[in-house]
Design a protein around this motif. Structure first.
Motif, mmCIF file in Angstrom:
data_model
loop_
_atom_site.group_PDB
_atom_site.id
_atom_site.type_symbol
_atom_site.label_atom_id
_atom_site.label_comp_id
_atom_site.label_asym_id
_atom_site.label_seq_id
_atom_site.Cartn_x
_atom_site.Cartn_y
_atom_site.Cartn_z
ATOM 1 N N GLU A 202 5.706 -23.531 8.335
ATOM 2 C CA GLU A 202 4.503 -22.859 8.828
ATOM 3 C C GLU A 202 4.858 -21.664 9.707
ATOM 4 O O GLU A 202 4.293 -20.572 9.550
ATOM 5 N N TYR A 203 5.803 -21.858 10.624
ATOM 6 C CA TYR A 203 6.168 -20.759 11.520
ATOM 7 C C TYR A 203 6.966 -19.681 10.793
ATOM 8 O O TYR A 203 6.894 -18.502 11.147
ATOM 9 N N SER A 208 6.932 -14.251 9.058
ATOM 10 C CA SER A 208 7.081 -13.310 7.933
ATOM 11 C C SER A 208 5.857 -12.403 7.811
ATOM 12 O O SER A 208 5.991 -11.200 7.539
ATOM 13 N N ALA A 209 4.661 -12.974 8.027
ATOM 14 C CA ALA A 209 3.446 -12.146 7.960
ATOM 15 C C ALA A 209 3.450 -11.070 9.045
ATOM 16 O O ALA A 209 3.094 -9.917 8.793
ATOM 17 N N LYS A 214 4.320 -5.387 10.442
ATOM 18 C CA LYS A 214 4.963 -4.424 11.332
ATOM 19 C C LYS A 214 5.697 -3.350 10.539
ATOM 20 O O LYS A 214 5.720 -2.171 10.913
ATOM 21 N N ARG A 215 6.292 -3.764 9.402
ATOM 22 C CA ARG A 215 7.081 -2.800 8.617
ATOM 23 C C ARG A 215 6.210 -1.987 7.663
ATOM 24 O O ARG A 215 6.350 -0.771 7.561
ATOM 25 N N ALA A 216 5.306 -2.671 6.946
ATOM 26 C CA ALA A 216 4.573 -2.013 5.859
ATOM 27 C C ALA A 216 3.097 -1.798 6.158
ATOM 28 O O ALA A 216 2.409 -1.082 5.422
ATOM 29 N N GLY A 217 2.573 -2.437 7.223
ATOM 30 C CA GLY A 217 1.152 -2.311 7.508
ATOM 31 C C GLY A 217 0.331 -3.261 6.654
ATOM 32 O O GLY A 217 0.865 -4.086 5.909
ATOM 33 N N VAL A 223 -5.310 -11.572 6.917
ATOM 34 C CA VAL A 223 -4.207 -12.485 6.598
ATOM 35 C C VAL A 223 -4.164 -13.637 7.594
ATOM 36 O O VAL A 223 -4.003 -14.813 7.218
ATOM 37 N N LEU A 224 -4.329 -13.344 8.886
ATOM 38 C CA LEU A 224 -4.265 -14.378 9.916
ATOM 39 C C LEU A 224 -5.429 -15.351 9.813
ATOM 40 O O LEU A 224 -5.249 -16.566 9.981
#
Length: 308
Positions: A202-203, A208-209, A214-217, A223-224
């Motif tokens: 889960e974590y 990863s999300a 942060k990298r790709a927007g 999502v959350l």
């Protein structure tokens, strides 16, 4: 008969008194922690037993054992845990000697074995309670962070809100995460360190999300919230499975205790009945019983431990 009733009532009152004393100790510790900065006294006297406990808690072994208690989600200091264990052994010895007429030496040996077995069972049954509680709180974490990002906060600001609002034990983990970020640790590295501390699926998915966003927007809020909904459904499913298998688990704990209770009852009725266990045939039967009981417990735990 009257003596037995009085002894049983006295023992219940003793257990009730211990329970209330432990609750008082917990409340006293919380109040002291809250106001110790305002009413700090120099050279404050402490009891001799408390000093021994504090000294033991500062040892290297106690430090390692404290982590073990934390992962078992037991809110006790190492000194308090061992003190309760020793007191339980002492109480059980008195109970066996006074109520079941077991000789003193046999009472000490049996009490020691039972306490060691309880010690082993506690950490066997509760070895993943800390991780399980963190996983159960992750849906609330996702919802809080999602609401924060929806309100216009950055991810770091949202994590600070989570660290302030969420309950323990997740509060400690997210406080460590936000403190590392404040001290200049890279965001990705701080998340990777958190993933090492909480190595669950889960974590890993949650981290990863955050890293992908942060990298790709992307729409992190959506999502959350979807993740929070999925985790809530998984929590309900796990609770349903736990409820369905509760009867089998408790029966597996009660059935091995019934022959032991009957053994002590027969010893109180027939003098010297317990001495048969310490003969060669009795010892062989006892070893077979203990092995069978351990195998039954492990099998029931393996069958009822359904992973989702």
């Amino acid at each position: 008969m009257e003596i037995s009733v009085l002894f049983g009532a006295s023992f219940l009152m003793l257990i009730w008194g211990i329970y209330n004393y432990l609750g008082f100790r917990k409340e006293k510790r919380e109040v002291k922690k809250k106001f110790e900065q305002l009413f700090r006294r120099k050279n404050e006297r402490k009891s001799f037993i408390a000093k021994i406990g504090d000294r033991f808690d500062q040892t290297e072994y106690a430090g390692e054992f404290k982590k073990k208690l934390m992962y078992a989600n037991i809110a006790l200091l190492p000194s308090e845990f061992f003190a309760i264990l020793l007191f339980s052994a002492f109480t059980l010895t008195i109970l066996l000697f006074g109520f079941f007429s077991v000789p003193v030496l046999y009472s000490i040996v049996i009490s020691s074995v039972i306490c060691l077995f309880v010690y082993w069972m506690i950490f066997l049954v509760r070895r993943n309670k800390y991780i399980d509680k963190l996983n159960n709180q992750l849906s609330e974490v996702c919802r809080l962070l999602g609401n924060g990002t929806k309100a216009g906060m950055t991810i770091i600001q949202g994590l600070e809100v989570v660290a302030a609002e969420i309950d323990s034990p997740a509060r400690g983990e997210f406080k460590t995460l936000t403190q590392n970020i404040r001290l200049g640790v890279d965001f990705e590295r701080a998340l990777k360190e958190m993933e090492k501390r909480v190595p669950t699926r889960e974590y890993k998915l949650f981290i990863s999300a955050l890293l992908i966003q942060k990298r790709a927007g992307g729409n992190l809020t959506k999502v959350l919230h979807e993740m929070a909904h999925t985790l809530e459904e998984r929590k309900i499913l796990r609770q349903t499975i736990k409820t369905a298998t509760a009867e089998q688990r408790f029966i597996s704990y009660i059935l091995p205790a019934m022959p032991i209770f009957l053994l002590f009852m027969l010893n109180s009725i027939m003098d010297g009945f317990l001495e048969l266990i310490f003969t060669v045939p009795g010892a062989i039967l006892m070893i077979i019983f203990i092995i069978g009981m351990a195998i039954a417990l492990l099998l029931v735990r393996a069958v009822t431990n359904i992973k989702v």
